[in-house]
Design a protein around this motif. Structure first.
Motif, mmCIF file in Angstrom:
data_model
loop_
_atom_site.group_PDB
_atom_site.id
_atom_site.type_symbol
_atom_site.label_atom_id
_atom_site.label_comp_id
_atom_site.label_asym_id
_atom_site.label_seq_id
_atom_site.Cartn_x
_atom_site.Cartn_y
_atom_site.Cartn_z
ATOM 1 N N LEU A 248 51.302 18.632 -10.773
ATOM 2 C CA LEU A 248 52.637 19.643 -10.426
ATOM 3 C C LEU A 248 53.477 18.859 -9.848
ATOM 4 O O LEU A 248 54.593 19.230 -10.019
ATOM 5 N N ARG A 249 53.132 17.995 -8.915
ATOM 6 C CA ARG A 249 54.290 17.212 -8.271
ATOM 7 C C ARG A 249 55.083 16.510 -9.275
ATOM 8 O O ARG A 249 56.269 16.222 -9.179
ATOM 9 N N ALA A 250 54.306 15.876 -10.204
ATOM 10 C CA ALA A 250 55.271 15.108 -11.278
ATOM 11 C C ALA A 250 56.013 16.027 -12.156
ATOM 12 O O ALA A 250 57.030 15.775 -12.386
ATOM 13 N N SER A 251 55.558 17.230 -12.382
ATOM 14 C CA SER A 251 56.521 18.334 -13.212
ATOM 15 C C SER A 251 57.636 18.500 -12.334
ATOM 16 O O SER A 251 58.717 18.953 -12.876
ATOM 17 N N ILE A 252 57.484 18.917 -11.028
ATOM 18 C CA ILE A 252 58.515 19.415 -10.181
ATOM 19 C C ILE A 252 59.648 18.204 -10.027
ATOM 20 O O ILE A 252 60.739 18.464 -10.455
ATOM 21 N N HIS A 253 59.147 17.073 -9.759
ATOM 22 C CA HIS A 253 60.048 15.779 -10.033
ATOM 23 C C HIS A 253 60.919 15.863 -11.467
ATOM 24 O O HIS A 253 62.074 15.447 -11.330
ATOM 25 N N TYR A 324 56.391 23.652 -22.241
ATOM 26 C CA TYR A 324 55.621 22.447 -21.809
ATOM 27 C C TYR A 324 56.334 21.919 -20.464
ATOM 28 O O TYR A 324 57.369 22.005 -20.057
ATOM 29 N N ASP A 325 55.038 21.408 -19.658
ATOM 30 C CA ASP A 325 55.652 20.452 -18.585
ATOM 31 C C ASP A 325 54.612 19.280 -18.559
ATOM 32 O O ASP A 325 53.919 18.730 -19.491
ATOM 33 N N ILE A 326 54.994 18.142 -17.824
ATOM 34 C CA ILE A 326 54.404 16.809 -17.808
ATOM 35 C C ILE A 326 52.943 17.188 -17.743
ATOM 36 O O ILE A 326 52.320 17.817 -16.748
ATOM 37 N N GLY A 327 52.227 16.249 -18.361
ATOM 38 C CA GLY A 327 50.756 16.234 -18.503
ATOM 39 C C GLY A 327 50.158 17.280 -19.401
ATOM 40 O O GLY A 327 49.012 17.283 -19.694
ATOM 41 N N ASP A 328 50.986 18.280 -20.013
ATOM 42 C CA ASP A 328 50.417 19.209 -20.861
ATOM 43 C C ASP A 328 50.021 18.651 -22.214
ATOM 44 O O ASP A 328 50.500 17.728 -22.664
ATOM 45 N N LYS A 329 48.953 19.146 -22.604
ATOM 46 C CA LYS A 329 48.675 18.675 -24.090
ATOM 47 C C LYS A 329 49.073 19.727 -25.120
ATOM 48 O O LYS A 329 48.876 20.931 -25.014
ATOM 49 N N ILE A 330 49.979 19.359 -26.066
ATOM 50 C CA ILE A 330 50.525 20.193 -26.875
ATOM 51 C C ILE A 330 50.363 19.667 -28.574
ATOM 52 O O ILE A 330 49.975 18.653 -28.683
ATOM 53 N N ALA A 331 50.292 20.876 -29.263
ATOM 54 C CA ALA A 331 50.125 20.719 -30.625
ATOM 55 C C ALA A 331 51.548 21.125 -31.408
ATOM 56 O O ALA A 331 51.696 22.269 -31.178
#
Length: 532
Positions: A248-253, A324-331
């Motif tokens: 979450l911290r990486a996504s906010i950054h 999506y956000d940082i770290g999410d797994k997407i297809a």
């Protein structure tokens, strides 16, 4: 002089209003998107900090030779028996209701049990100011509270001083072990931590159990049906919260970097229009010069019209859809493609900007960069936003199997699922998929709901493998394992072969025999490895 002064005042006022609006818009946008995630995360972190404070208190009482009385065994027994009732609640605890003896486990072995995980890249400069928020209107108080809560994630002790230092995952795991060992001082004769010990956290001022708080505690740590919690399961629960707040911290950054790029685009357009306005105020008409460039601008519009359209679609994808956000797994796939019921091939999002998205392929760790415009017309499945994974398992039984044995087989599966509350929520369906009278079997489909999101695909596949292995063993003991009928062999009269042809045939037969034996040995090796 008057015109210059008017232009300066107008420029200053308009620039101030622009900054006020932009900071308010970007600040509330980030707050609205991440506030619910942060609120849920902070509740879990507060629970862990209370458990850590409880462990300190237990250690102090243990040194003084005092044992804290139970909060009520009858009430806790009722909670332990009703664990399955809360199975449909979304829980973020990780899987792993497996028994491990961790008394002599080294740190390296413990990290292997926890699994691989890579820390998100958060530069030190991100902790100074990740948001272009100034004094905004309306929800400025919410924005400031959100910013203050985010700052708590950057401290060396995010789970409180009682828990210990957690700047890195290694420090978090070590602190979690210390907390578990202190909690075990309440019941030193037990092999695993009774959940009754942790239930002290759910007591209110009247020494009665707070039902809402107890539910949150159960969702977080997920004890087994006997009300016990192993050290590995405790550490996994804490580790899952640590990974969530780091991501979450990486996504906010990353969101703040996108906001800065968006602000640069707005500033480019704003200062161009402001310059035109100021020249008009100073009685310098810029429009004839702009009109003279119309022909050049039209030719550029034809050259870059398609690229500009794609770029605008990419902006809408990032600012409006935010799939999506940082770290999410997407297809990623075309809109009309059929999704794989066993989970789609996915990419891990590692970086997002206004122009591109950087992702790593989950299967091979290959890194690719996509333009946001190319993703705008695609179907994007976000595994991190797909909770309660629904898993399908198929079994074949002979037509001669009785209904009683099928019912017993289903009851056995349900017992297996209920005995693993950290993995499965429920067995939701057991139905006939197809009937093949010619081949002599009936195929059944079993639908189970896993506690993890599709983001944790390896954990889901491990749980699926366990239930398939259990089902094979049950079907073997019940004698209902389906055996396919032998296939027919076509016999044909072949012409007499010459001696040389016969020798070649013998050699081919020997080669075929060796090949069959090799395949059998390789199959035995594969089965042996699977058993290990």
């Amino acid at each position: 002089y008057t015109r210059v002064l008017s232009a300066a005042i107008t420029g200053g006022v308009l620039t101030g209003l622009k900054r006020l609006w932009l900071s308010s818009y970007l600040g509330t946008r980030t707050c609205d998107h991440y506030s619910s995630k942060l609120e849920h995360l902070m509740q879990e972190m507060v629970l862990i900090s209370e458990v850590a404070n409880l462990s300190r208190e237990i250690r102090s009482l243990h040194r003084a030779g005092i044992t804290r009385p139970s909060p009520g065994a009858g009430r806790l027994q009722q909670w332990n028996e009703s664990l399955a009732t809360h199975g449909d609640d979304t829980a973020e605890a990780t899987i792993g209701a497996q028994e491990f003896d961790l008394h002599a486990t080294t740190k390296v072995q413990l990290y292997q049990l926890l699994g691989e995980w890579e820390e998100p890249d958060i530069p030190p400069s991100a902790r100074k100011n990740d948001t272009p928020w100034n004094d905004a209107q309306g929800s400025v108080n919410d924005v400031l509270q959100f910013r203050q809560a985010v700052s708590l994630l950057d401290t060396p002790f995010p789970f409180s001083l009682a828990f210990g230092k957690s700047s890195t995952r290694e420090e978090c795991v070590e602190s979690a072990q210390n907390v578990y060992d202190r909690l075990m001082l309440q019941t030193p004769n037990e092999d695993m931590l009774p959940f009754e010990t942790m239930s002290f956290v759910a007591l209110d001022r009247n020494d009665s159990i707070d039902d809402a708080k107890m539910k949150r505690l159960i969702r977080l740590f997920r004890p087994d049906r006997s009300g016990k919690l192993s050290k590995l399961d405790f550490i996994k629960s804490v580790d899952s919260v640590y990974k969530k707040f780091r991501m979450l911290r990486a996504s906010i950054h990353n969101s703040s970097q996108i906001d800065e790029a968006f602000e640069s685009l707005i500033n480019t357009l704003y200062y161009f229009l402001l310059w035109m306005l100021l020249l008009s105020i100073m009685d310098l008409n810029p429009w004839p010069f702009i009109a003279s460039l119309t022909g050049v601008l039209v030719s550029f519009a034809f050259c870059f019209g398609s690229a500009a359209s794609k770029y605008f679609e990419g902006l809408l994808l990032i600012f409006v859809r935010r799939p999506y956000d940082i770290g999410d797994k997407i297809a990623i796939s075309p809109v009309d493609n059929v999704s794989n019921p066993d989970g789609s091939s996915a990419w891990f999002v590692e970086g997002v900007s206004l122009f591109t998205t950087t992702a790593r392929y989950a299967t091979t760790n290959e890194v690719a960069t996509f333009s946001n415009g190319s993703l705008a017309n695609s179907r994007i499945i976000n595994a991190a936003r797909s909770p309660k994974a629904q898993v399908y398992v198929y079994f074949k039984f002979s037509l001669e199997v009785s209904h009683e044995k099928i019912t017993l087989f289903r009851d056995s599966l349900e017992s297996f699922v209920k005995a693993r509350p950290r993995e499965w929520i429920a067995l939701t369906a057991f139905r006939t998929k197809s009937v093949e009278a010619d081949l002599g079997y009936v195929e059944y489909s079993v639908v189970l709901v896993h506690r993890e999101k599709w983001q944790s695909l390896p954990a889901i596949l491990d749980s699926k493998t366990d239930i398939q292995s259990f089902a094979v063993e049950v079907s073997r003991r019940l004698g209902i394992r389906y055996v396919a009928p032998p296939m027919g062999v076509m016999l044909d009269t072949a012409p007499a072969a010459s001696p040389s042809t016969s020798d070649d045939a013998i050699q081919d037969a020997a080669t075929s025999t060796d090949s069959s034996e090799r395949e059998a040995l390789m199959g035995l090796a594969r089965q042996f490895l699977r058993k290990d």
